[in-house]
Design a protein around this motif. Structure first.
Motif, PDB file in Angstrom:
ATOM      1  N   LEU A 466       0.827  -1.199   0.000  1.00  0.00           N
ATOM      2  CA  LEU A 466       0.000   0.000   0.000  1.00  0.00           C
ATOM      3  C   LEU A 466       0.868   1.259   0.000  1.00  0.00           C
ATOM      4  O   LEU A 466       1.790   1.401   0.793  1.00  0.00           O
ATOM      5  CB  LEU A 466      -0.922   0.004   1.221  1.00  0.00           C
ATOM      6  CG  LEU A 466      -2.076  -0.997   1.168  1.00  0.00           C
ATOM      7  CD1 LEU A 466      -2.734  -1.118   2.530  1.00  0.00           C
ATOM      8  CD2 LEU A 466      -3.093  -0.590   0.111  1.00  0.00           C
ATOM      9  N   GLY A 467       0.560   2.169  -0.911  1.00  0.00           N
ATOM     10  CA  GLY A 467       1.294   3.418  -1.019  1.00  0.00           C
ATOM     11  C   GLY A 467       2.627   3.323  -1.716  1.00  0.00           C
ATOM     12  O   GLY A 467       3.341   4.326  -1.821  1.00  0.00           O
ATOM     13  N   ALA A 468       2.996   2.128  -2.200  1.00  0.00           N
ATOM     14  CA  ALA A 468       4.278   1.985  -2.897  1.00  0.00           C
ATOM     15  C   ALA A 468       4.292   2.836  -4.158  1.00  0.00           C
ATOM     16  O   ALA A 468       3.287   2.971  -4.862  1.00  0.00           O
ATOM     17  CB  ALA A 468       4.535   0.526  -3.241  1.00  0.00           C
ATOM     18  N   ILE A 469       5.458   3.415  -4.440  1.00  0.00           N
ATOM     19  CA  ILE A 469       5.647   4.267  -5.613  1.00  0.00           C
ATOM     20  C   ILE A 469       6.532   3.534  -6.611  1.00  0.00           C
ATOM     21  O   ILE A 469       7.656   3.142  -6.284  1.00  0.00           O
ATOM     22  CB  ILE A 469       6.297   5.605  -5.223  1.00  0.00           C
ATOM     23  CG1 ILE A 469       5.421   6.343  -4.201  1.00  0.00           C
ATOM     24  CG2 ILE A 469       6.532   6.477  -6.450  1.00  0.00           C
ATOM     25  CD1 ILE A 469       6.072   7.575  -3.602  1.00  0.00           C
ATOM     26  N   VAL A 470       6.023   3.333  -7.828  1.00  0.00           N
ATOM     27  CA  VAL A 470       6.764   2.650  -8.877  1.00  0.00           C
ATOM     28  C   VAL A 470       7.062   3.649  -9.989  1.00  0.00           C
ATOM     29  O   VAL A 470       6.156   4.313 -10.501  1.00  0.00           O
ATOM     30  CB  VAL A 470       5.986   1.443  -9.427  1.00  0.00           C
ATOM     31  CG1 VAL A 470       6.779   0.760 -10.530  1.00  0.00           C
ATOM     32  CG2 VAL A 470       5.673   0.452  -8.301  1.00  0.00           C
ATOM     33  N   ALA A 471       8.342   3.755 -10.352  1.00  0.00           N
ATOM     34  CA  ALA A 471       8.768   4.679 -11.401  1.00  0.00           C
ATOM     35  C   ALA A 471       9.459   3.913 -12.519  1.00  0.00           C
ATOM     36  O   ALA A 471      10.315   3.066 -12.262  1.00  0.00           O
ATOM     37  CB  ALA A 471       9.710   5.736 -10.822  1.00  0.00           C
ATOM     38  N   VAL A 472       9.085   4.193 -13.758  1.00  0.00           N
ATOM     39  CA  VAL A 472       9.664   3.555 -14.939  1.00  0.00           C
ATOM     40  C   VAL A 472      10.286   4.653 -15.800  1.00  0.00           C
ATOM     41  O   VAL A 472       9.592   5.568 -16.259  1.00  0.00           O
ATOM     42  CB  VAL A 472       8.594   2.777 -15.720  1.00  0.00           C
ATOM     43  CG1 VAL A 472       9.151   2.285 -17.045  1.00  0.00           C
ATOM     44  CG2 VAL A 472       8.075   1.607 -14.892  1.00  0.00           C
ATOM     45  N   THR A 473      11.595   4.566 -16.009  1.00  0.00           N
ATOM     46  CA  THR A 473      12.325   5.595 -16.746  1.00  0.00           C
ATOM     47  C   THR A 473      12.878   5.028 -18.044  1.00  0.00           C
ATOM     48  O   THR A 473      13.615   4.034 -18.036  1.00  0.00           O
ATOM     49  CB  THR A 473      13.475   6.156 -15.892  1.00  0.00           C
ATOM     50  OG1 THR A 473      12.951   6.653 -14.655  1.00  0.00           O
ATOM     51  CG2 THR A 473      14.187   7.293 -16.626  1.00  0.00           C
ATOM     52  N   THR A 474      12.524   5.642 -19.162  1.00  0.00           N
ATOM     53  CA  THR A 474      12.989   5.222 -20.478  1.00  0.00           C
ATOM     54  C   THR A 474      14.280   5.950 -20.840  1.00  0.00           C
ATOM     55  O   THR A 474      14.629   6.960 -20.213  1.00  0.00           O
ATOM     56  CB  THR A 474      11.899   5.484 -21.531  1.00  0.00           C
ATOM     57  OG1 THR A 474      11.386   6.813 -21.362  1.00  0.00           O
ATOM     58  CG2 THR A 474      10.749   4.493 -21.366  1.00  0.00           C
ATOM     59  N   PRO A 475      15.025   5.473 -21.866  1.00  0.00           N
ATOM     60  CA  PRO A 475      16.317   6.080 -22.215  1.00  0.00           C
ATOM     61  C   PRO A 475      16.249   7.557 -22.569  1.00  0.00           C
ATOM     62  O   PRO A 475      17.275   8.259 -22.499  1.00  0.00           O
ATOM     63  CB  PRO A 475      16.774   5.244 -23.417  1.00  0.00           C
ATOM     64  CG  PRO A 475      16.155   3.900 -23.185  1.00  0.00           C
ATOM     65  CD  PRO A 475      14.810   4.205 -22.602  1.00  0.00           C
ATOM     66  N   ASP A 476      15.072   8.067 -22.934  1.00  0.00           N
ATOM     67  CA  ASP A 476      14.955   9.493 -23.244  1.00  0.00           C
ATOM     68  C   ASP A 476      14.862  10.357 -21.992  1.00  0.00           C
ATOM     69  O   ASP A 476      14.712  11.583 -22.081  1.00  0.00           O
ATOM     70  CB  ASP A 476      13.749   9.748 -24.142  1.00  0.00           C
ATOM     71  CG  ASP A 476      12.431   9.292 -23.517  1.00  0.00           C
ATOM     72  OD1 ASP A 476      12.441   8.834 -22.355  1.00  0.00           O
ATOM     73  OD2 ASP A 476      11.393   9.392 -24.203  1.00  0.00           O
ATOM     74  N   GLY A 477      14.927   9.731 -20.800  1.00  0.00           N
ATOM     75  CA  GLY A 477      14.914  10.471 -19.552  1.00  0.00           C
ATOM     76  C   GLY A 477      13.539  10.740 -18.985  1.00  0.00           C
ATOM     77  O   GLY A 477      13.415  11.359 -17.921  1.00  0.00           O
ATOM     78  N   VAL A 478      12.484  10.276 -19.658  1.00  0.00           N
ATOM     79  CA  VAL A 478      11.125  10.486 -19.175  1.00  0.00           C
ATOM     80  C   VAL A 478      10.783   9.403 -18.159  1.00  0.00           C
ATOM     81  O   VAL A 478      10.997   8.213 -18.411  1.00  0.00           O
ATOM     82  CB  VAL A 478      10.112  10.474 -20.324  1.00  0.00           C
ATOM     83  CG1 VAL A 478       8.688  10.611 -19.789  1.00  0.00           C
ATOM     84  CG2 VAL A 478      10.416  11.601 -21.312  1.00  0.00           C
ATOM     85  N   THR A 479      10.246   9.817 -17.001  1.00  0.00           N
ATOM     86  CA  THR A 479       9.849   8.884 -15.949  1.00  0.00           C
ATOM     87  C   THR A 479       8.338   8.876 -15.808  1.00  0.00           C
ATOM     88  O   THR A 479       7.711   9.935 -15.666  1.00  0.00           O
ATOM     89  CB  THR A 479      10.494   9.269 -14.609  1.00  0.00           C
ATOM     90  OG1 THR A 479      11.919   9.198 -14.723  1.00  0.00           O
ATOM     91  CG2 THR A 479      10.046   8.329 -13.500  1.00  0.00           C
ATOM     92  N   ARG A 480       7.761   7.679 -15.852  1.00  0.00           N
ATOM     93  CA  ARG A 480       6.328   7.506 -15.601  1.00  0.00           C
ATOM     94  C   ARG A 480       6.175   6.948 -14.192  1.00  0.00           C
ATOM     95  O   ARG A 480       6.858   5.998 -13.823  1.00  0.00           O
ATOM     96  CB  ARG A 480       5.685   6.534 -16.587  1.00  0.00           C
ATOM     97  CG  ARG A 480       5.600   7.050 -18.014  1.00  0.00           C
ATOM     98  CD  ARG A 480       6.809   6.716 -18.824  1.00  0.00           C
ATOM     99  NE  ARG A 480       6.610   6.979 -20.243  1.00  0.00           N
ATOM    100  CZ  ARG A 480       7.569   6.990 -21.138  1.00  0.00           C
ATOM    101  NH1 ARG A 480       8.826   6.746 -20.790  1.00  0.00           N
ATOM    102  NH2 ARG A 480       7.305   7.250 -22.397  1.00  0.00           N
ATOM    103  N   THR A 481       5.263   7.512 -13.410  1.00  0.00           N
ATOM    104  CA  THR A 481       5.104   7.137 -12.008  1.00  0.00           C
ATOM    105  C   THR A 481       3.679   6.680 -11.729  1.00  0.00           C
ATOM    106  O   THR A 481       2.720   7.314 -12.176  1.00  0.00           O
ATOM    107  CB  THR A 481       5.444   8.325 -11.093  1.00  0.00           C
ATOM    108  OG1 THR A 481       6.771   8.777 -11.364  1.00  0.00           O
ATOM    109  CG2 THR A 481       5.349   7.928  -9.624  1.00  0.00           C
TER     110      THR A 481
END
Length: 537
Positions: A466-481
């Motif tokens: 619960l409340g965990a934060i997952v971040a996915v960062t692509t090689p272009d430097g954009v992070t989706r959270t």
């Protein structure tokens, strides 16, 4: 050909004229039809859906029950693919459905959910309450909050008999770990019992049911701490969510009040929780969507509203003519955890017709969060003469603005929708869609076009997530959270599996931060991979 009467904006048709039009429509049959305008042109999209069968028709008693229904994505058998739970109306059995063979089918009698003989199911959330690896189900009903424990081949049901206020019907359930003890806590959104409802436009006096915050005693029994936590008050409430608003790894609380304002409470680690200001004024905030729409790492919020279907003089109810009032939808941009600004007008998400549950999801996998909105009101007078809204799939474009695409994408739903349910029901990597509709058939649409690459992240459905934060960062430097949070929509629960759209990227770095302080990083995850991460050190 019958005539179409146009109601445009606010005040163009007086209340008297509106009543006359409805009355004439009721007596004159199809000669009159009210056309609800939204002024939303469809956007360009490659997204395409195919409607498939889902054999569930909600039976609503709109005179003797509140107009809500429960819906949830739930992986009942632990195979990594969600089923869909749909709550029945007064005296109607709930249903559980699995996709296969080109459509959904009922799972049958072994997965029956016990409920009162004349009970209605209003809200649901799926979760592994006892951490045994099987996902359970909590359902808010007229008779109280029920817990259905997953026994593998059946559910064991019991009413929790939570001490709710005597005048209150529970509508929805939010899950969080407020005190970080590893046990799930409950916020129950409460509404006035149907037989006690005096009106739906009362702003200025104490009126409505009560909502409750229950802390887990550590053994899946709960105690009421609403007053101690500073969240106890009388006010009709549709739904709430526990979300970490400032990325400090705890459970903050966001509440949608009917005939009121949005309420946000920061968790400081001790009671009472701290009330946080926000841009809302008197309105009808109903559903809550939570997602990082601008990819800045902080979760933003979208709130449905009554829109501009009816004249403002009617919607204002007992408010004075000088009192601030807003019937538009609201998109709260999170300003790095230090406050919120309403950017709905700027993003073209404000002027939407009467709505209920709203959800963030990257439907075309381009790496930008899109929005879905359930629409139409089953209790409108003369509703059979209203041209119903299509329910919205609003794609976000590179300029940060949104446009509806449900007609071009083939996912129109002109029913009395309460919430969208988004999950990859056929396990092909693309988000599919179920509309939970009251007083009518549910609608299911499967995504059929490859529009972008993706990565799936699955966290255990237990309190540690619960409340965990997952971040996915692509090689272009954009992070989706994204955050692991329950109860998005209204009386609904979305898939626990997070689908991250990558656009044209072929790999990404994945990081998960948990409330217990554990941080896990996967340096290279390829597009098309499904990964599981837990909070164990």
């Amino acid at each position: 050909m019958g005539r179409r009467i146009f109601i445009i904006g606010l005040g163009c048709v007086s209340l008297v004229a509106l009543g006359v039009i409805i009355a004439l429509g009721l007596t004159g049959g199809a000669a009159f039809r009210l056309w609800q305008m939204e002024w939303k042109t469809q956007g360009e999209t490659d997204l395409r859906f195919a409607e498939v069968s889902l054999p569930f028709t909600h039976e609503a008693d709109l005179e003797n029950s509140l107009p809500f229904m429960a819906a949830a994505a739930i992986d009942v058998d632990g195979d990594g693919v969600d089923e869909v739970f749909l709550g029945g109306g007064k005296g109607q059995a709930d249903g559980l459905f699995r996709y296969g063979g080109g459509g959904f089918s009922a799972l049958g009698d072994k997965y029956r959910f016990e409920k009162g003989a004349s009970d209605a199911s209003h809200g649901a959330v799926s979760f592994d309450i006892d951490s045994d690896g099987r996902v359970d189900l909590l359902v808010a009903r007229e008779s109280g909050v029920w817990l259905h424990m997953n026994a593998g081949d059946s559910f064991i049901s019991r009413n929790l008999n939570l001490p709710l206020a005597e005048n209150t019907t529970p509508l929805s359930i939010a899950l969080g770990d407020v005190n970080k003890d590893g046990a799930v806590d409950l916020y129950i959104s409460g509404y006035l019992k149907n037989e006690l409802v005096e009106g739906q436009t009362i702003f200025t006096r104490p009126y409505g049911g009560y909502s409750h915050l229950f802390l887990n005693n550590g053994d899946n029994t709960w105690r009421d701490v609403s007053e101690e936590a500073g969240v106890w008050r009388q006010h009709n409430t549709f739904t709430a969510m526990f979300v970490d608003i400032d990325n400090d790894l705890d459970s903050d609380l966001v509440v949608a009040q009917d005939t009121g304002v949005v309420e946000i409470y920061k968790n400081t680690g001790a009671f009472p929780m701290q009330r946080v200001g926000n841009p809302s004024v008197n309105s009808y905030p109903m559903g809550i969507g939570a997602g990082d729409y601008d990819n800045d790492g902080f979760i933003d919020f979208y709130f449905s509203n009554v829109g501009h279907t009816l004249p403002e003089t009617l919607l204002r109810g007992d408010l004075g003519e000088d009192a601030p009032f807003n019937p538009s939808y609201m998109l709260f941009r999170n300003q790095d955890g230090y406050g919120f600004s309403d950017v709905a007008r700027k993003t073209r998400t404000a002027r939407i017709g009467f709505g209920w549950g709203v959800v963030f999801a990257d439907m075309n996998l381009d790496g930008r969060e899109d929005l879905l909105a359930a629409q139409n009101y089953a209790r409108f007078p003369g509703k059979e003469f209203l041209h119903k809204y299509a329910c919205k799939i609003m794609l976000q474009y590179p300029d940060g603005k949104f446009k509806p695409v449900e007609k071009r994408a083939g996912a129109v739903n002109r029913n009395y929708a309460i919430a969208p349910i988004v999950s990859d029901f056929n396990n092909d990597g693309k988000p599919d869609l179920v509309w939970a509709n009251i007083a009518g058939p549910a609608k299911a649409f499967m995504s059929g076009v490859d529009t972008g690459a993706w990565i799936k992240v699955l966290l255990p459905e237990s309190a540690a997530s619960l409340g965990a934060i997952v971040a996915v960062t692509t090689p272009d430097g954009v992070t989706r959270t994204k955050q692991f949070a329950s109860s998005e929509g209204l009386g609904s629960d979305q898939s626990a599996e997070m689908i991250f759209g990558l656009g044209e990227a072929t790999e990404a770095v994945v990081e998960a931060r948990f409330q217990n302080g554990v941080v896990k990083t996967l340096a290279t995850v390829s597009a098309g991979e499904r990964i599981a991460i837990n909070a164990n050190p």
